[in-house]
Design an enzyme around this catalytic site. Structure first.
Site, PDB file in Angstrom:
ATOM      1  N   PHE A   1       5.472 -17.725 -34.198  1.00 26.07           N
ATOM      2  CA  PHE A   1       5.813 -18.612 -33.080  1.00 26.07           C
ATOM      3  C   PHE A   1       5.921 -20.077 -33.488  1.00 26.07           C
ATOM      4  CE2 PHE A   1       1.262 -19.452 -33.104  1.00 26.07           C
ATOM      5  CZ  PHE A   1       1.213 -20.805 -32.785  1.00 26.07           C
TER       6      PHE A   1
ATOM      7  N   GLU B   1      -8.801 -19.479 -40.160  1.00 17.60           N
ATOM      8  CA  GLU B   1      -7.672 -20.386 -39.943  1.00 17.60           C
ATOM      9  C   GLU B   1      -7.702 -20.732 -38.455  1.00 17.60           C
ATOM     10  OE1 GLU B   1      -3.715 -18.667 -40.183  1.00 17.60           O
ATOM     11  OE2 GLU B   1      -2.878 -20.579 -40.804  1.00 17.60           O
TER      12      GLU B   1
ATOM     13  N   GLU C   1       7.721 -13.126 -29.899  1.00 18.70           N
ATOM     14  CA  GLU C   1       7.893 -12.876 -28.463  1.00 18.70           C
ATOM     15  C   GLU C   1       7.367 -14.050 -27.631  1.00 18.70           C
ATOM     16  OE1 GLU C   1       5.821 -11.654 -30.545  1.00 18.70           O
ATOM     17  OE2 GLU C   1       3.970 -10.889 -29.671  1.00 18.70           O
TER      18      GLU C   1
ATOM     19  N   SER D   1       0.662 -14.262 -39.658  1.00 21.42           N
ATOM     20  CA  SER D   1      -0.753 -14.259 -40.044  1.00 21.42           C
ATOM     21  C   SER D   1      -1.025 -13.283 -41.194  1.00 21.42           C
ATOM     22  CB  SER D   1      -1.608 -13.866 -38.835  1.00 21.42           C
ATOM     23  OG  SER D   1      -1.279 -12.553 -38.451  1.00 21.42           O
TER      24      SER D   1
ATOM     25  N   CYS E   1       1.631 -23.781 -40.732  1.00 15.14           N
ATOM     26  CA  CYS E   1       0.956 -23.045 -41.813  1.00 15.14           C
ATOM     27  C   CYS E   1       0.583 -23.991 -42.949  1.00 15.14           C
ATOM     28  CB  CYS E   1       1.835 -21.927 -42.339  1.00 15.14           C
ATOM     29  SG  CYS E   1       3.264 -22.535 -43.230  1.00 15.14           S
TER      30      CYS E   1
ATOM     31  N   LYS F   1      13.557 -10.001 -35.721  1.00 18.50           N
ATOM     32  CA  LYS F   1      12.627  -9.886 -34.584  1.00 18.50           C
ATOM     33  C   LYS F   1      11.831 -11.191 -34.502  1.00 18.50           C
ATOM     34  CE  LYS F   1       8.648  -9.106 -33.675  1.00 18.50           C
ATOM     35  NZ  LYS F   1       8.337 -10.090 -32.605  1.00 18.50           N
TER      36      LYS F   1
HETATM   37  P1  NAD Z   1       1.377 -13.338 -36.013  1.00 19.95           P
HETATM   38  O1  NAD Z   1       1.016 -12.695 -37.275  1.00 19.95           O
HETATM   39  O2  NAD Z   1       0.517 -13.119 -34.818  1.00 19.95           O
HETATM   40  O3  NAD Z   1       2.852 -12.904 -35.567  1.00 19.95           O
HETATM   41  C1  NAD Z   1       3.920 -12.868 -36.501  1.00 19.95           C
HETATM   42  C2  NAD Z   1       4.894 -11.776 -36.086  1.00 19.95           C
HETATM   43  O4  NAD Z   1       4.232 -10.512 -36.128  1.00 19.95           O
HETATM   44  C3  NAD Z   1       5.433 -11.956 -34.667  1.00 19.95           C
HETATM   45  O5  NAD Z   1       6.812 -11.670 -34.674  1.00 19.95           O
HETATM   46  C4  NAD Z   1       4.638 -10.939 -33.863  1.00 19.95           C
HETATM   47  O6  NAD Z   1       5.371 -10.394 -32.800  1.00 19.95           O
HETATM   48  C5  NAD Z   1       4.310  -9.847 -34.868  1.00 19.95           C
HETATM   49  N1  NAD Z   1       3.026  -9.199 -34.587  1.00 19.95           N
HETATM   50  C6  NAD Z   1       1.961  -9.741 -33.957  1.00 19.95           C
HETATM   51  N2  NAD Z   1       0.936  -8.840 -33.906  1.00 19.95           N
HETATM   52  C7  NAD Z   1       1.381  -7.723 -34.523  1.00 19.95           C
HETATM   53  C8  NAD Z   1       0.782  -6.456 -34.805  1.00 19.95           C
HETATM   54  N3  NAD Z   1      -0.446  -6.177 -34.433  1.00 19.95           N
HETATM   55  N4  NAD Z   1       1.512  -5.550 -35.478  1.00 19.95           N
HETATM   56  C9  NAD Z   1       2.777  -5.831 -35.878  1.00 19.95           C
HETATM   57  N5  NAD Z   1       3.387  -7.014 -35.614  1.00 19.95           N
HETATM   58  C10 NAD Z   1       2.706  -7.954 -34.959  1.00 19.95           C
HETATM   59  O7  NAD Z   1       1.527 -14.909 -36.326  1.00 19.95           O
HETATM   60  P2  NAD Z   1       1.755 -16.102 -35.297  1.00 19.95           P
HETATM   61  O8  NAD Z   1       0.504 -16.319 -34.508  1.00 19.95           O
HETATM   62  O9  NAD Z   1       3.037 -15.932 -34.571  1.00 19.95           O
HETATM   63  O10 NAD Z   1       1.954 -17.319 -36.323  1.00 19.95           O
HETATM   64  C11 NAD Z   1       0.892 -18.043 -36.873  1.00 19.95           C
HETATM   65  C12 NAD Z   1       0.513 -17.526 -38.235  1.00 19.95           C
HETATM   66  O11 NAD Z   1       1.630 -17.554 -39.104  1.00 19.95           O
HETATM   67  C13 NAD Z   1      -0.544 -18.382 -38.927  1.00 19.95           C
HETATM   68  O12 NAD Z   1      -1.450 -17.550 -39.585  1.00 19.95           O
HETATM   69  C14 NAD Z   1       0.258 -19.198 -39.923  1.00 19.95           C
HETATM   70  O13 NAD Z   1      -0.474 -19.660 -41.044  1.00 19.95           O
HETATM   71  C15 NAD Z   1       1.286 -18.197 -40.328  1.00 19.95           C
HETATM   72  N6  NAD Z   1       2.448 -18.845 -40.907  1.00 19.95           N
HETATM   73  C16 NAD Z   1       2.616 -18.759 -42.262  1.00 19.95           C
HETATM   74  C17 NAD Z   1       3.693 -19.395 -42.856  1.00 19.95           C
HETATM   75  C18 NAD Z   1       3.888 -19.325 -44.360  1.00 19.95           C
HETATM   76  O14 NAD Z   1       4.967 -19.641 -44.812  1.00 19.95           O
HETATM   77  N7  NAD Z   1       2.897 -18.940 -45.130  1.00 19.95           N
HETATM   78  C19 NAD Z   1       4.599 -20.113 -42.074  1.00 19.95           C
HETATM   79  C20 NAD Z   1       4.396 -20.167 -40.688  1.00 19.95           C
HETATM   80  C21 NAD Z   1       3.315 -19.525 -40.113  1.00 19.95           C
END
Ligand code: NAD
Length: 506
Positions: free
Chosen positions: A159, A391, A186, A236, A291, A183
Site C-alpha cells: 500500500f 517494523e 487492496e 512485508s 520501507c 495485483k
Molecule cells: P503486506 O505484506 O501486508 O501486503 C503486500 C501485498 O500482499 C498486498 O498486495 C496484500 O494484498 C498481500 N497480502 C497481504 N496479506 C496477505 C496474506 N496473508 N497472504 C497473501 N497475500 C497477502 O504489506 P503492506 O502492509 O501493504 O506494505 C508494507 C510492508 O511492505 C512493510 O513491511 C514495508 O517494509 C514493505 N515494503 C518493502 C519494500 C522493499 O522494497 N523492501 C518497499 C515497500 C514496502
C-alpha cells in the site's frame, strides 16, 4: 474485509483489467477504499473470483504469443508515450494517491516520479536487452546468447507506494517482451488503476497488462497458477516469505523485497544541522510508512547531546491531511495501522524506553477523524524491546547510544533486516569502512534514503529480500528473461567432411 456501508454501496467500483477491458467484477466480496484523513469512502474494490483471476492469466497467456515477437522499437515507443502521459497527468495521479493513501501531495508526486523514472528506463530497452557474442570459440564456431521473455509474469504490491512499486514491475516486464498480471494493494488500488488506464492509452495492447484485485486468495492463486512463470513481490517479510516459498514450490522464478528496520549512524564529525534535518525528514516523511524510512538512529559519542535539537525539529513538523498546504506528514493508512502504532508506543513506555516526544492522539484541526499519529521519539532503546524488534511502519524513531563506529556496525549487523542504512560523517575513511562492513542492501553516505535510480537495481539483504535479482535496472532484465546460449557452425559448401568425432570438442 470491512462490512459494506451505505456510503460504500454508493461509491464507484474499482474495475478489473482483463484482456484490455475494464470490467465490473462478479465478486460478492468487496472492501472499501477509505480516505485516511477523513474516513470518506472513495470507492469499493472487489476481491476477484477464481474465474476472473484465471481469465486474466489466460488473456496474458494469449497476448504473449504476439507480444513476445513485437519489435524492440515498437515496445520502446510505447514507453516513450507512456512517460509523456504520466507527466501530463502528474497532478491528477498525485491527487488520487493522496486521497486514498494519505501522504502529502508533494510526496505523492515523488511517488509517481520515482516510478516514472523506471518507465523512462524501460523506453531504453533496445540498449538493455542485449545478448553477448563470442566470435570463433572454435574454428568457424560462434557462441551467442538470446535474452528471451519468460511468458506471463505476476506482480503483488504493497500500500505504501501505490504508484512507484507497480511501476517498478510491469514496465520492465512488458518492455522485455513478457505479459503481466498485477495485483495492487487492496487498501489503495485507485492510482494504480489510473496508471494501468494510461498504459493502455500509451498503446500497450489488450491482454499484455491485466489487473486483478484481492488479498490472500488472489495472491495464492497467482503463486500456484501453472501458466505464470515469475512473481515479483514487494511487501512485508511475513507475506513475502510465504509468497517466495509457495511460488518457488510451484516452479516459478520469484523476487521478494520485504520489510525493514533501517538504522542510521551519526558520527561526531557529521555536519550537525544537515544531519538532523536529514534524520527528521527520513524518519517522519510519509508518516514513517516507507520501507526505507529511518527508524533507528545510533548516536555515536558526543552526538547524544543532539537529542534536544532533534526533538525540537520533529516537534515543529506540521501534521495534517496530505492535501493541506504546508503539511509535512499525513495520516497512517488505516484505523488499524494507527491502533497498532499507538500500541507499540505504549509497549515502548512499558518496556522502559524514554519517551522524548509523544505523537499519540494529536489535534489535527479539520481532520479530527483521520488516522493521525504525530512524530514520536524514544531514547534509551534496547534490543529486545518491541519498538526495536518490530517494523513499526509509523512515525516513531528509536535513538540508541553507541560508543564508536565498530559498535554501531556490529549493532546494525545483528538486526535481522538488511534493507537500507545511512552514515553521517565528514570522514571518508569512516564512510568507506561502513560501506565495506555493513550487511545491508542500500547504503547512504550523508544520504538518508538511498533508493537507487533505475540505472542501478533495488536490493536488500538478509530478512529484507528473497531471490537473487532485484527490481528494475540491470538485474531485472535478467529476472524477466531466460538466457538461451546458442553455439553455431555454418558449413562452407566447399569444405570437406571431418569424419565422426566421439570426443567432447567443438
Ligand atoms: P503486506 O505484506 O501486508 O501486503 C503486500 C501485498 O500482499 C498486498 O498486495 C496484500 O494484498 C498481500 N497480502 C497481504 N496479506 C496477505 C496474506 N496473508 N497472504 C497473501 N497475500 C497477502 O504489506 P503492506 O502492509 O501493504 O506494505 C508494507 C510492508 O511492505 C512493510 O513491511 C514495508 O517494509 C514493505 N515494503 C518493502 C519494500 C522493499 O522494497 N523492501 C518497499 C515497500 C514496502
Amino acid at each position: 474485509m470491512n462490512a459494506p456501508t451505505h456510503a460504500a454501496a454508493l461509491a464507484p467500483s474499482v474495475k478489473l483489467l482483463i484482456g484490455g477491458q475494464l470490467l465490473e467484477s462478479e465478486s460478492t466480496e468487496w472492501r472499501e477504499v477509505v480516505n485516511p484523513a477523513t474516513q470518506q469512502v472513495l470507492a469499493r474494490v472487489p476481491f476477484a473470483t477464481a474465474r476472473e483471476i484465471d481469465a486474466a492469466v489466460a488473456a496474458a497467456k494469449e497476448a504473449f504469443k504476439t507480444w513476445k515477437k513485437t519489435p524492440i522499437g515498437t515496445r520502446a515507443r510505447i514507453f516513450l508515450k507512456y512517460q509523456q502521459l504520466i507527466r501530463e497527468h502528474m497532478a491528477e495521479l498525485a491527487a488520487l494517491l493522496t486521497a486514498e493513501q494519505g501522504k502529502t501531495l508533494a510526496d505523492a508526486e515523488g511517488d509517481v516520479f520515482r516510478g516514472l523514472e523506471v518507465v523512462e528506463h524501460a523506453a531504453g530497452i533496445g540498449n538493455l536487452q542485449l545478448g553477448e557474442l563470442a566470435n570463433n570459440v572454435a574454428t568457424g564456431v560462434d557462441t551467442y546468447t538470446l535474452l528471451q521473455p519468460l511468458g506471463v509474469c505476476a506482480g503483488i504490491t504493497p500500500f505504501n507506494f501505490p504508484a512507484m512499486i507497480p511501476l517498478w514491475m510491469f514496465p520492465m516486464a512488458i518492455a522485455t517482451g513478457n505479459t503481466f498480471v498485477l495485483k495492487p494493494s487492496e487498501q489503495d488500488p485507485m492510482v494504480t488503476m489510473r496508471l494501468a488506464e494510461l498504459a493502455l492509452a500509451a498503446g500497450i495492447p489488450p491482454g499484455v497488462l491485466n489487473v486483478i484485485h484481492g488479498g490472500e486468495m488472489a495472491v495464492n492463486a497467482l503463486c500456484d497458477h501453472q501458466d505464470i512463470k515469475a512473481v515479483s513481490f514487494v511487501g512485508s517479510t511475513k507475506v513475502g516469505t510465504h509468497v517466495y516459498q509457495r511460488a518457488t514450490l510451484a516452479g516459478k522464478r520469484v523476487q521478494c523485497m520485504m520489510g525493514a528496520k533501517n538504522h542510521a549512524v551519526v558520527l561526531p564529525d557529521a555536519s550537525q544541522e544537515q544531519t538532523l534535518d536529514a534524520l527528521v525528514g527520513a524518519a517522519f516523511g510519509a508518516a514513517g510508512q516507507r520501507c526505507m524510512a529511518l527508524s533507528v538512529v545510533l548516536l555515536v559519542g558526543a552526538t547524544q547531546k543532539w537529542i534536544p535539537e532533534l526533538v525540537a525539529k520533529a516537534r515543529a513538523l506540521r501534521l495534517s491531511a496530505g492535501t493541506e498546504r504546508g503539511a509535512d506528514l499525513g495520516p497512517l493508512i488505516s484505523c488499524a495501522a494507527r491502533a497498532r502504532v499507538e500500541g507499540l508506543i505504549e509497549r515502548g513506555i512499558a518496556e522502559g524506553a524514554t519517551l522524548e516526544l509523544d505523537g499519540r492522539r494529536p489535534l489535527v484541526p479539520g481532520f479530527e477523524s483521520g488516522n493521525f499519529v504525530g512524530p514520536t521519539i524514544f531514547s534509551d532503546v534496547k534490543p529486545g524491546m518491541a519498538i526495536y524488534q518490530q517494523e513499526i511502519f509509523g512515525p516513531v524513531l528509536a535513538l540508541v547510544p553507541a560508543p564508536d563506529l565498530d559498535a554501531a556496525i556490529a549493532f546494525i549487523n545483528d538486526n535481522p533486516n538488511g534493507n537500507g542504512t545511512a552514515i553521517f560523517t565528514q570522514s571518508g575513511a569512516a564512510a568507506r569502512k561502513f560501506q565495506e562492513e555493513i550487511d545491508v542492501g542500500q547504503v547512504g553516505i550523508n544520504v538518508p534514503i538511498p533508493v537507487p535510480v533505475p540505472l542501478f537495481s533495488f536490493t536488500g539483504s538478509r530478512a529484507s529480500k528473497l531471490g537473487d535479482l532485484g527490481p528494475y535496472g540491470r538485474q531485472v532484465i535478467m529476472f524477466y528473461t531466460q538466457t538461451k546460449t546458442v553455439t553455431a557452425r555454418w558449413f562452407d559448401a566447399s569444405g570437406s567432411a571431418r569424419g565422426v568425432n566421439t570426443t567432447i570438442s567443438l
